[in-house]
Motif scaffolding. Structure first.
Motif, PDB file in Angstrom:
ATOM      1  N   SER A  76       0.855  -1.188   0.000  1.00 50.46           N
ATOM      2  CA  SER A  76       0.000   0.000   0.000  1.00 50.46           C
ATOM      3  C   SER A  76       0.891   1.239   0.000  1.00 50.46           C
ATOM      4  CB  SER A  76      -0.912   0.005   1.228  1.00 50.46           C
ATOM      5  OG  SER A  76      -1.705   1.165   1.254  1.00 50.46           O
ATOM      6  N   THR A  77       0.672   2.129  -0.962  1.00 51.76           N
ATOM      7  CA  THR A  77       1.484   3.343  -1.084  1.00 51.76           C
ATOM      8  C   THR A  77       0.566   4.556  -1.252  1.00 51.76           C
ATOM      9  OG1 THR A  77       1.659   3.112  -3.496  1.00 51.76           O
ATOM     10  CG2 THR A  77       3.395   2.076  -2.164  1.00 51.76           C
ATOM     11  N   PRO A  78       1.076   5.760  -1.035  1.00 50.49           N
ATOM     12  CA  PRO A  78       0.251   6.967  -1.218  1.00 50.49           C
ATOM     13  C   PRO A  78      -0.187   7.129  -2.666  1.00 50.49           C
ATOM     14  CG  PRO A  78       2.219   7.448   0.079  1.00 50.49           C
ATOM     15  CD  PRO A  78       2.399   6.075  -0.471  1.00 50.49           C
ATOM     16  N   GLY A  79      -1.229   7.913  -2.872  1.00 47.06           N
ATOM     17  CA  GLY A  79      -1.711   8.150  -4.226  1.00 47.06           C
ATOM     18  C   GLY A  79      -0.828   9.098  -5.007  1.00 47.06           C
ATOM     19  N   GLU A  80      -0.073   9.960  -4.299  1.00 45.24           N
ATOM     20  CA  GLU A  80       0.817  10.911  -4.948  1.00 45.24           C
ATOM     21  C   GLU A  80       2.236  10.344  -4.998  1.00 45.24           C
ATOM     22  OE1 GLU A  80      -0.090  13.717  -6.379  1.00 45.24           O
ATOM     23  OE2 GLU A  80      -2.179  13.344  -5.827  1.00 45.24           O
ATOM     24  N   PRO A  81       3.060  10.793  -5.974  1.00 43.05           N
ATOM     25  CA  PRO A  81       4.454  10.319  -6.047  1.00 43.05           C
ATOM     26  C   PRO A  81       5.217  10.617  -4.764  1.00 43.05           C
ATOM     27  CG  PRO A  81       3.851  11.481  -8.064  1.00 43.05           C
ATOM     28  CD  PRO A  81       2.715  11.679  -7.105  1.00 43.05           C
ATOM     29  N   VAL A  82       6.161   9.750  -4.457  1.00 44.66           N
ATOM     30  CA  VAL A  82       7.021   9.927  -3.286  1.00 44.66           C
ATOM     31  C   VAL A  82       8.459  10.045  -3.793  1.00 44.66           C
ATOM     32  CG1 VAL A  82       7.750   8.972  -1.066  1.00 44.66           C
ATOM     33  CG2 VAL A  82       5.426   8.543  -1.912  1.00 44.66           C
ATOM     34  N   PRO A  83       8.858  11.240  -4.222  1.00 38.10           N
ATOM     35  CA  PRO A  83      10.209  11.388  -4.771  1.00 38.10           C
ATOM     36  C   PRO A  83      11.269  11.346  -3.684  1.00 38.10           C
ATOM     37  CG  PRO A  83       9.125  13.519  -4.688  1.00 38.10           C
ATOM     38  CD  PRO A  83       8.109  12.505  -4.267  1.00 38.10           C
ATOM     39  N   ILE A  84      12.348  10.649  -3.990  1.00 36.23           N
ATOM     40  CA  ILE A  84      13.463  10.522  -3.058  1.00 36.23           C
ATOM     41  C   ILE A  84      14.707  10.241  -3.891  1.00 36.23           C
ATOM     42  CG2 ILE A  84      13.155   8.041  -2.686  1.00 36.23           C
ATOM     43  CD1 ILE A  84      13.965   8.464   0.232  1.00 36.23           C
ATOM     44  N   GLY A  85      15.859  10.486  -3.334  1.00 32.67           N
ATOM     45  CA  GLY A  85      17.104  10.248  -4.049  1.00 32.67           C
ATOM     46  C   GLY A  85      17.194   8.817  -4.566  1.00 32.67           C
ATOM     47  N   ARG A  86      17.833   8.657  -5.714  1.00 26.69           N
ATOM     48  CA  ARG A  86      17.914   7.329  -6.341  1.00 26.69           C
ATOM     49  C   ARG A  86      18.593   6.316  -5.415  1.00 26.69           C
ATOM     50  NH1 ARG A  86      16.787   7.075 -11.679  1.00 26.69           N
ATOM     51  NH2 ARG A  86      16.340   9.048 -12.713  1.00 26.69           N
ATOM     52  N   PHE A  87      19.692   6.714  -4.779  1.00 26.60           N
ATOM     53  CA  PHE A  87      20.393   5.786  -3.886  1.00 26.60           C
ATOM     54  C   PHE A  87      19.511   5.403  -2.708  1.00 26.60           C
ATOM     55  CE2 PHE A  87      23.034   5.226  -0.061  1.00 26.60           C
ATOM     56  CZ  PHE A  87      23.727   4.080  -0.428  1.00 26.60           C
ATOM     57  N   GLU A  88      18.860   6.401  -2.085  1.00 30.98           N
ATOM     58  CA  GLU A  88      17.987   6.124  -0.951  1.00 30.98           C
ATOM     59  C   GLU A  88      16.838   5.204  -1.359  1.00 30.98           C
ATOM     60  OE1 GLU A  88      19.153   8.986  -1.776  1.00 30.98           O
ATOM     61  OE2 GLU A  88      19.978  10.048  -0.045  1.00 30.98           O
ATOM     62  N   ALA A  89      16.281   5.443  -2.544  1.00 34.23           N
ATOM     63  CA  ALA A  89      15.166   4.618  -3.006  1.00 34.23           C
ATOM     64  C   ALA A  89      15.595   3.161  -3.167  1.00 34.23           C
ATOM     65  CB  ALA A  89      14.629   5.164  -4.329  1.00 34.23           C
ATOM     66  N   ARG A  90      16.769   2.958  -3.755  1.00 38.50           N
ATOM     67  CA  ARG A  90      17.255   1.572  -3.944  1.00 38.50           C
ATOM     68  C   ARG A  90      17.527   0.893  -2.614  1.00 38.50           C
ATOM     69  NH1 ARG A  90      20.326   4.040  -8.146  1.00 38.50           N
ATOM     70  NH2 ARG A  90      22.145   4.055  -6.774  1.00 38.50           N
ATOM     71  N   GLU A  91      18.100   1.632  -1.667  1.00 40.28           N
ATOM     72  CA  GLU A  91      18.422   1.029  -0.374  1.00 40.28           C
ATOM     73  C   GLU A  91      17.156   0.683   0.414  1.00 40.28           C
ATOM     74  OE1 GLU A  91      21.897   0.376   0.938  1.00 40.28           O
ATOM     75  OE2 GLU A  91      21.612   0.235  -1.221  1.00 40.28           O
ATOM     76  N   ILE A  92      16.182   1.563   0.406  1.00 37.49           N
ATOM     77  CA  ILE A  92      14.926   1.258   1.111  1.00 37.49           C
ATOM     78  C   ILE A  92      14.241   0.060   0.474  1.00 37.49           C
ATOM     79  CG2 ILE A  92      12.612   2.124   1.602  1.00 37.49           C
ATOM     80  CD1 ILE A  92      13.815   4.920   1.844  1.00 37.49           C
ATOM     81  N   SER A  93      14.219   0.011  -0.852  1.00 34.27           N
ATOM     82  CA  SER A  93      13.606  -1.115  -1.550  1.00 34.27           C
ATOM     83  C   SER A  93      14.327  -2.416  -1.209  1.00 34.27           C
ATOM     84  CB  SER A  93      13.641  -0.868  -3.062  1.00 34.27           C
ATOM     85  OG  SER A  93      13.172  -1.991  -3.770  1.00 34.27           O
ATOM     86  N   ALA A  94      15.671  -2.349  -1.145  1.00 35.71           N
ATOM     87  CA  ALA A  94      16.437  -3.555  -0.818  1.00 35.71           C
ATOM     88  C   ALA A  94      16.168  -4.009   0.609  1.00 35.71           C
ATOM     89  CB  ALA A  94      17.933  -3.286  -1.020  1.00 35.71           C
ATOM     90  N   ALA A  95      16.014  -3.063   1.532  1.00 32.94           N
ATOM     91  CA  ALA A  95      15.709  -3.429   2.917  1.00 32.94           C
ATOM     92  C   ALA A  95      14.347  -4.093   3.013  1.00 32.94           C
ATOM     93  CB  ALA A  95      15.772  -2.189   3.804  1.00 32.94           C
ATOM     94  N   VAL A  96      13.376  -3.567   2.290  1.00 35.76           N
ATOM     95  CA  VAL A  96      12.042  -4.182   2.267  1.00 35.76           C
ATOM     96  C   VAL A  96      12.110  -5.581   1.676  1.00 35.76           C
ATOM     97  CG1 VAL A  96       9.734  -4.029   1.256  1.00 35.76           C
ATOM     98  CG2 VAL A  96      10.820  -1.989   2.189  1.00 35.76           C
ATOM     99  N   ALA A  97      12.881  -5.739   0.590  1.00 33.61           N
ATOM    100  CA  ALA A  97      13.030  -7.057  -0.025  1.00 33.61           C
ATOM    101  C   ALA A  97      13.650  -8.051   0.947  1.00 33.61           C
ATOM    102  CB  ALA A  97      13.884  -6.945  -1.288  1.00 33.61           C
TER     103      ALA A  97
END
Length: 392
Positions: free
Chosen positions: A277-298
């Motif tokens: 479940s994610t917000p309806g609006e975009p959640v922009p964040i730095g590319r490195f931060e986005a990859r690291e958060i995604s990897a932690a979730v994975a």
């Protein structure tokens, strides 16, 4: 007959500048003719001076017509030829002043083609070649005027010819560059808008067709049971995969910036047993931060799949408070025994400490296991990642 083509985007961007420059060219011609009437009585060869003025008028008309077009074949080559010819004609007419006037006159007065009319060559060079071309053209024309008038002495510092022409070349050149950049940004925005509209159209068609069929197969197969249960399960998996794919498309309009939408990276991890479940609006964040958060979730979801049992479900929730991002990963499995993480780390198993806690800590965030259980069925475990937003 010259073939007509669609305008090149780069040339179309400066088309208003070219047309304005040609209007200025016609106005300066009128000024030069007026100056001719005022000065012709002081010339030693008045008849020849009128011949030069006639040539100036003819060239003004021809160059104005050619430079104001942008739908002709090889428009840039035509403009380059005309601009070079412009400089040749201007410089030739500047030095022709010596043929119609004596030294005492041209030393203290304007040349036959006035400084204002000579500025047309500088403006054309600036529009065609940018600020550098405009500045070089300004210096060239100014040097020709000063040479024809023999003003290479201390009086040169009281003559505004060079500063005016160079400033015109710089200003018009910067305006041309700005027009080109604005045109490029507009085209990019149009392409992104068209791509987004096409994605939305395809998403609607898939949703109204394929997804509805897969959802029906999943529901009916589950109701019927038996051998069709496996078919229902496969249909459900494909339904989730298609929904993830469609949700990803909304975040793929990559503008090449330093930020990206975090939502598609998380929704891509959704399966039949993982709800995101994610917000309806975009959640922009730095590319490195986005990859690291995604990897932690994975990594957290991998632990759920490995330790929570085959029937366990996981839930991922993304929240954006403005000051920080909060990502929760919860499952309904048996939970994690108290002290189990410390025990695993002591045994050299660094999966959680590095893949989850270490990644979030590297982003100046925190990763907390909110509750643990002693194997009670359904109690589950929940990770909460809090990552502060850097100054944007």
């Amino acid at each position: 007959m010259t073939p007509r083509t669609e305008p090149d985007p780069g040339d179309a961007a400066t088309a208003p500048l070219w047309r304005a420059a040609q209007a200025f060219r016609l106005i300066t011609l009128l000024y030069a003719i007026g100056q001719q009437f005022a000065s012709v009585s002081h010339y030693t060869n008045q008849r020849l001076s009128w011949v030069f003025i006639a040539l100036m008028a003819v060239w003004t008309g021809v160059s104005a017509i050619l430079l104001s077009q942008w739908r002709i074949h090889n428009v840039r080559q035509v403009r380059t030829t005309v601009v070079i010819g412009d400089h040749v004609v201007v410089i030739a007419l500047i030095f022709a002043t010596r043929l119609v006037a004596d030294f005492d006159w041209y030393y203290g007065h304007q040349t036959l083609p006035t400084t204002l009319w000579a500025a047309n060559a500088v403006m054309s060079a600036a529009i065609l070649w940018g600020p550098f071309g405009g500045i070089c053209s300004g210096f060239l024309i100014a040097a020709a005027i000063l040479s024809a008038r023999a003003r290479w002495d201390l009086d040169i510092w009281r003559d505004a010819t060079a500063p005016v022409l160079v400033s015109v070349g710089l200003a018009i050149g910067l305006a041309a560059n700005t027009a080109h950049r604005a045109q490029q940004q507009l085209q990019r925005a149009v392409r992104l808008t068209a791509a987004a509209q096409e994605r939305e159209r395809l998403a609607r068609e898939v949703h109204d067709g394929v997804l509805q069929v897969l959802s029906y197969i999943k529901r009916r197969g589950t109701e019927i049971g038996g051998p069709t249960a496996e078919l229902a399960q496969r249909a459900g998996e494909q339904e989730v995969a298609l929904r993830v794919l469609l949700s990803e498309q909304g975040g793929r309009a990559d503008t090449g910036g330093v930020e990206q939408d975090l939502r598609p990276l998380l929704t891509a991890q959704a399966t039949t047993s993982v709800l995101v479940s994610t917000p309806g609006e975009p959640v922009p964040i730095g590319r490195f931060e986005a990859r690291e958060i995604s990897a932690a979730v994975a990594a957290a979801l991998a632990n759920v799949a490995q330790h929570a049992g085959t029937g366990a479900k996981a839930y991922v929730l993304l929240e954006d408070t403005g000051d920080e991002l909060i990502v929760s990963v919860r499952d309904d499995g048996p939970g994690i025994s108290p002290g189990r993480l410390l025990e695993a780390e002591g045994q050299g198993r660094m999966g959680v400490s590095r893949s989850i806690i270490g990644r979030i800590a590297a982003l100046d965030g925190t990763a907390h296991l909110l509750f643990e259980a002693d194997g009670e069925e359904g109690s589950g475990a929940e990770w909460e990642f809090r990552v502060p937003r850097r100054h944007r």
